[in-house]
Every structure is written in C-alpha cells, then in structure tokens.
Design a protein around this motif. Structure first.
Motif, PDB file in Angstrom:
ATOM      1  N   ALA A 122       5.715  10.392  -1.210  1.00  0.00           N
ATOM      2  CA  ALA A 122       5.564   8.961  -0.966  1.00  0.00           C
ATOM      3  C   ALA A 122       6.914   8.259  -1.075  1.00  0.00           C
ATOM      4  O   ALA A 122       7.212   7.338  -0.300  1.00  0.00           O
ATOM      5  N   TYR A 137       0.852  -1.186   0.000  1.00  0.00           N
ATOM      6  CA  TYR A 137       0.000   0.000   0.000  1.00  0.00           C
ATOM      7  C   TYR A 137       0.891   1.241   0.000  1.00  0.00           C
ATOM      8  O   TYR A 137       1.641   1.475   0.944  1.00  0.00           O
ATOM      9  N   PRO A 164      -2.896   8.059   3.059  1.00  0.00           N
ATOM     10  CA  PRO A 164      -3.014   6.919   2.143  1.00  0.00           C
ATOM     11  C   PRO A 164      -3.212   7.397   0.703  1.00  0.00           C
ATOM     12  O   PRO A 164      -3.800   8.449   0.450  1.00  0.00           O
ATOM     13  N   THR A 165      -2.702   6.640  -0.230  1.00  0.00           N
ATOM     14  CA  THR A 165      -2.922   6.924  -1.647  1.00  0.00           C
ATOM     15  C   THR A 165      -3.793   5.809  -2.226  1.00  0.00           C
ATOM     16  O   THR A 165      -3.960   4.749  -1.604  1.00  0.00           O
ATOM     17  N   ASN A 185       1.766   4.873   0.630  1.00  0.00           N
ATOM     18  CA  ASN A 185       1.327   5.984   1.464  1.00  0.00           C
ATOM     19  C   ASN A 185       2.198   7.201   1.204  1.00  0.00           C
ATOM     20  O   ASN A 185       3.347   7.081   0.782  1.00  0.00           O
ATOM     21  N   SER A 186       1.643   8.350   1.468  1.00  0.00           N
ATOM     22  CA  SER A 186       2.418   9.586   1.444  1.00  0.00           C
ATOM     23  C   SER A 186       2.391  10.150   2.865  1.00  0.00           C
ATOM     24  O   SER A 186       1.831   9.527   3.769  1.00  0.00           O
ATOM     25  N   HIS A 211       8.510   6.131   2.137  1.00  0.00           N
ATOM     26  CA  HIS A 211       8.814   4.705   2.083  1.00  0.00           C
ATOM     27  C   HIS A 211      10.303   4.402   1.968  1.00  0.00           C
ATOM     28  O   HIS A 211      10.749   3.352   2.429  1.00  0.00           O
ATOM     29  N   VAL A 216       0.260  10.554   8.124  1.00  0.00           N
ATOM     30  CA  VAL A 216       0.291   9.596   7.030  1.00  0.00           C
ATOM     31  C   VAL A 216      -0.947   9.773   6.157  1.00  0.00           C
ATOM     32  O   VAL A 216      -2.070   9.837   6.660  1.00  0.00           O
TER      33      VAL A 216
END
Length: 228
Positions: free
Chosen positions: A164, A18, A142-143, A20-21, A168, A140
């Motif tokens: 993002a 998943y 989510p994208t 995330n940014s 990560h 955080v």
C-alpha cells in the motif's frame, strides 16, 4: 523563521482517504536483449508498461537487494555486461523527476546511446545472460482502512502493508501524472496541510526501504512532529 503548521488530529478532512494496496501480475514480453545495442533498440519500442516495470516497480521488488543499483537496466548493465560506467549512469535515474513514461524512456535512450557512442566496442559484446522485457498488470486491492482526519491517517499508515505504501507513495507519481504522491495530495487538498505534504513528498525513496518510508511519513504526521 519557518511557520509552524499545527492542526488538531481530529479535524475532519473534506473527503476521506481510502488506503488501497495493489498486486502485480508479471508478464514476460516478446522482446529481449543479448547485448547493449539490442537493449537500446528494445527500449525504443517496448511497451510503456515495460519501462514502468523495470524502473518504478523495481523500487518495491528489489529495494536494497541489488545494492547500489536502483533499476533493472542498471543492474543488467553491471551484472550481465560488466559495464560499470553505464550501470552508474543508469542508476542515477531518479523516478521522482518523471511524470511521463515518454520522458523517462527518452532519458534511458539518451544514457545508453551516449555511452555506446563513447564505447562502441561494448555495443555488440554478448551479455552473460539476456535481458527479458517484462511488464505487470496492476490489480488494485481495497483495504479496510479509511482516514477522515490526521489521527486516523497515522493509524492507517501503521497498519497497511508496504504494498500500500508503494501504491500510494511511488506508483501514484506516474498514475496521477503528478510529481507528487497520494498522501501529499490528500493532506494538501483535504486538510490544507501544504507544508506537511511537501515534507512528505521530499522523503528520499532511494536511501530508504519502504518500511523506512512508512516511518518517515509517520514522523511527519505525528502530532508532536508537525512543525514545517
């Protein structure tokens, strides 16, 4: 002879990745330094998130803007204190070596302390401007991008923002207490691509912008460039 690591891009991962940014809300702390001695004392007692802000976060916020200096401490030593030698020592810090803020803090203290022992006149010389210790709260975000195989992973990398990539690839090194990153962990644990994971983890984050990091990762995961 190196063993090629080739996998169909449609092989399903055990668990999806998943993307995330993250957004960072900057806070100015109570501590500041008007000379190098005050900087040293403040580094000893400032919150851990301040150390993180002025080292790890710098890679995202000031990538190549402050040419030659990879963190805020080094930049201030050069620009505000005119201590080129100290700036060079501080800029040699490689955040990839650290999985603990405690150890990173100790390294900064050692560098500044050793320099002031050799250059005592620099300790109380007034800087051109104060150093304000800051920190940031990470939110955080989510994208919509999810990867279940290598092809989807490559497509997601092309679409997500550089925030993002930072979250990560750089921020995860401290967050997960691993000398690695989210991308490499997923490739290794979910797709059994340990060689590929290691190659990504060795991408130089100092001589590359975050866009360059994205392109370098894509070159590794593309079907035509999977040889270890």
């Amino acid at each position: 002879m190196a063993t090629a690591e080739i996998v169909p891009t449609t092989r399903w991962a055990r668990s999806p990745f998943y993307f995330n940014s993250a957004a960072h809300l900057l806070r100015i702390g109570r501590q500041r330094a008007t000379n190098l001695n005050e900087l040293l004392e403040a580094v000893k007692s400032c919150p851990e998130d301040s150390i993180f802000q002025h080292t790890f976060q710098t890679l995202q916020e000031h990538h190549f803007i402050r040419e030659g200096f990879s963190n805020d401490f080094a930049h201030w030593a050069f620009a505000a204190c005119n201590e080129v030698g100290l700036a060079e020592r501080l800029s040699s810090l490689d955040v990839r070596e650290f999985t603990s803020i405690k150890v990173l803090r100790e390294r900064i203290i050692s560098i500044v302390g050793d320099y002031l022992k050799k250059n005592p006149r620099s300790a109380d010389r007034a800087a051109l401007e104060p150093f304000y210790f800051c920190a940031s709260d990470t939110v955080v975000v989510p994208t919509p991008f999810v990867a279940r195989n290598l092809q989807e992973f490559a497509e997601g990398l092309q679409k997500v923002s550089i925030h993002a990539i930072h979250y990560h690839f750089i921020e995860a090194r401290l967050r997960l207490k691993l000398n690695s990153n989210d991308f490499s962990v997923w490739l290794d644990e979910e797709l059994d691509l340990g060689l590929m994971a290691d190659k990504i983890n060795r991408i130089d984050i100092y001589t590359s912008t975050l866009q360059d990091v994205r392109r370098a990762i894509l070159r590794v995961v593309q079907p035509t460039a999977m040889a270890a």
